[in-house]
Design a protein around this motif. Structure first.
Motif, PDB file in Angstrom:
ATOM      1  N   VAL A   1       0.456  -1.020   0.425  1.00  0.00           N
ATOM      2  CA  VAL A   1       0.210   0.213   0.020  1.00  0.00           C
ATOM      3  C   VAL A   1       0.532   1.231   0.439  1.00  0.00           C
ATOM      4  N   GLY A   2       2.084   0.891  -0.163  1.00  0.00           N
ATOM      5  CA  GLY A   2       2.946   2.401   0.060  1.00  0.00           C
ATOM      6  C   GLY A   2       3.747   2.925   1.129  1.00  0.00           C
ATOM      7  N   LYS A   3       3.208   1.914   2.390  1.00  0.00           N
ATOM      8  CA  LYS A   3       4.230   2.434   3.289  1.00  0.00           C
ATOM      9  C   LYS A   3       5.637   2.959   3.881  1.00  0.00           C
ATOM     10  N   SER A   4       6.397   2.219   3.147  1.00  0.00           N
ATOM     11  CA  SER A   4       7.164   2.228   2.676  1.00  0.00           C
ATOM     12  C   SER A   4       8.195   3.327   1.897  1.00  0.00           C
ATOM     13  N   THR A   5       7.075   3.017   0.643  1.00  0.00           N
ATOM     14  CA  THR A   5       8.112   4.404  -0.121  1.00  0.00           C
ATOM     15  C   THR A   5       7.807   5.805   0.216  1.00  0.00           C
ATOM     16  N   LEU A   6       6.250   5.739   1.717  1.00  0.00           N
ATOM     17  CA  LEU A   6       6.050   7.155   2.400  1.00  0.00           C
ATOM     18  C   LEU A   6       6.989   7.122   2.408  1.00  0.00           C
ATOM     19  N   MET A   7       7.148   6.351   3.759  1.00  0.00           N
ATOM     20  CA  MET A   7       8.437   6.765   5.156  1.00  0.00           C
ATOM     21  C   MET A   7       9.695   7.481   3.914  1.00  0.00           C
ATOM     22  N   ARG A   8      10.479   6.390   3.320  1.00  0.00           N
ATOM     23  CA  ARG A   8      11.645   6.741   2.810  1.00  0.00           C
ATOM     24  C   ARG A   8      11.485   8.001   1.987  1.00  0.00           C
ATOM     25  N   SER A   9       9.988   8.413   1.369  1.00  0.00           N
ATOM     26  CA  SER A   9      10.562   9.794   0.588  1.00  0.00           C
ATOM     27  C   SER A   9      10.841  11.006   1.956  1.00  0.00           C
ATOM     28  N   ILE A  10       9.501  10.809   2.939  1.00  0.00           N
ATOM     29  CA  ILE A  10      10.136  11.779   3.607  1.00  0.00           C
ATOM     30  C   ILE A  10      11.247  12.098   4.354  1.00  0.00           C
TER      31      ILE A  10
END
Length: 379
Positions: free
Chosen positions: A43-52
């Motif tokens: 669902v994009g949890k890791s991608t969200l955290m990495r981007s921030i």
């Protein structure tokens, strides 16, 4: 603007005791804000955290990436120590629930952005894939438990051959070199932070020593057969550091999570690391790191005593490697099944809205950065 420093470590690991968590050490409960990210696989949890995290790095803040031991490319969390903010993956196996809801902790549920109808259409496949993931992990942990039993047998033969007088002498020598000039500080209790520097993953053994030791200036390396005294040596040094009031970073063994593999003393810019197999790290990759001493505890073994168990030790090595490799194989299978499960979730996600949510969270993190500058491990 100077880019911040990136530090990688692991808050949890696949061990002989199953999944072992040091999640409470990512950030203190009294931090400024802890975002607990919930939602299914893909669902994009890791991608969200990495981007921030990457944005904050570009803004000059030091950032910690807390990597996932079951997926080499994913993150379990991101911490920005200077402002006391962290984002954590709150889904299984590292279930995280708010301890101070509202005041510190806040749930961000990415399930708000999925199409339930689409997911329900794939319900049987999701349930079956999830079952297979769980079964693969179970078999991996059986293999790691077996590896630990074999290692215990292996250690029994080595321990019988160790000259512990010499081990104690070298422990005292290292202790004197590190602590002789330290002035004790009893003004506050020393802080000990517990995490993993290495992990048993779907790709085998990995470690992040190159980022964990980037601010270290002096390194003592410890090697030796299982049972030669490495864990005891590191435990003694950690205890002495605490007795002097020194804060420590203690990175634990990926197979036996109670044992320390890397001890970092930030105030002294000193570290002591067990670099025995399966951990490989070349200190020369860090130009400012000086290897003060290399200790091989296998040099303190009685050759005659070892020869009495030569066949048994050889057998242990072979059986340990087989059990370890079987565990890695099962972890890799679990990762393959998990990737399949992600393929059911990803098409059901509204990533446009998730990206908008990410921008909202980033704006809030930046606001905390502007308004607050605090240690996540305050005095």
């Amino acid at each position: 603007m100077t880019k911040g420093k990136l530090k990688k470590m692991l808050p949890g690991g696949n061990t002989s005791q199953g999944f072992y968590s040091y999640y409470d050490n990512i950030i203190r409960p009294d931090a400024n804000r802890i975002f607990i990210i919930k939602g299914g696989p893909g669902v994009g949890k890791s991608t969200l955290m990495r981007s921030i995290g990457e944005t904050m790095l570009d803004m000059g803040y030091d950032v910690e990436f807390h990597c996932c031991s079951s997926d080499n490319g994913s993150l379990d969390g991101v911490c920005i120590p200077e402002i006391g903010v962290a984002m954590l993956d709150g889904t299984a196996p590292h279930v995280v629930d708010p301890k101070n809801p509202g005041a510190v902790d806040e749930i961000v549920h990415l399930g708000d952005f999925w199409d339930e109808t689409l997911l329900r259409q794939n319900k049987p496949a999701i349930l079956e894939t999830n079952r297979r993931v769980g079964r693969c992990f179970q078999m991996a942990y059986f293999a790691l438990k077996e590896a630990k039993v074999i290692r215990d047998e292996w250690e029994s033969y080595i321990t019988e051959a160790v000259d512990f007088t010499r081990v104690n002498e070298v422990t005292l020598q290292i202790s004197e070199e590190i602590f002789s000039a330290v002035k004790p500080d009893f003004t506050r209790p020393p802080k000990a932070r517990h995490l993993f520097a290495s992990a048993i993953t779907p790709d085998g053994s990995v470690n992040y020593h190159d980022t964990i030791l980037q601010d270290t200036r002096k390194l003592y390396t410890i090697k030796g057969e299982p049972g030669s005294g490495k864990a005891a040596l590191l435990a003694k040094l950690a205890a002495q550091a605490a007795s002097l009031g020194l804060d420590t970073e203690q990175y634990h063994c990926s197979l036996v999570p109670q044992n320390i593999d890397v001890l970092v003393l930030p105030r002294l810019s000193v570290a002591i690391a067990n670099l025995s197999a399966p951990v490989y790290f070349d200190p020369n990759c860090l130009p400012n790191l000086e290897v003060s001493k290399e200790i091989n505890l296998s040099a303190f073994l009685d050759t005659e005593a070892l020869n009495n168990f030569a066949d048994e030790i050889t057998g242990c090595r072979t059986r340990f490697e087989a059990a370890f490799n079987r565990a890695v194989k099962r972890l890799n299978q679990a990762k393959t099944e998990h990737d399949l499960m992600e393929s059911y979730y990803a098409p059901a996600m509204n990533f446009h809205d998730i990206n908008a949510k990410k921008e909202q969270l980033l704006a809030r993190v930046i606001r905390y950065a502007e308004e607050n500058a605090s240690d996540p491990f305050p005095e």
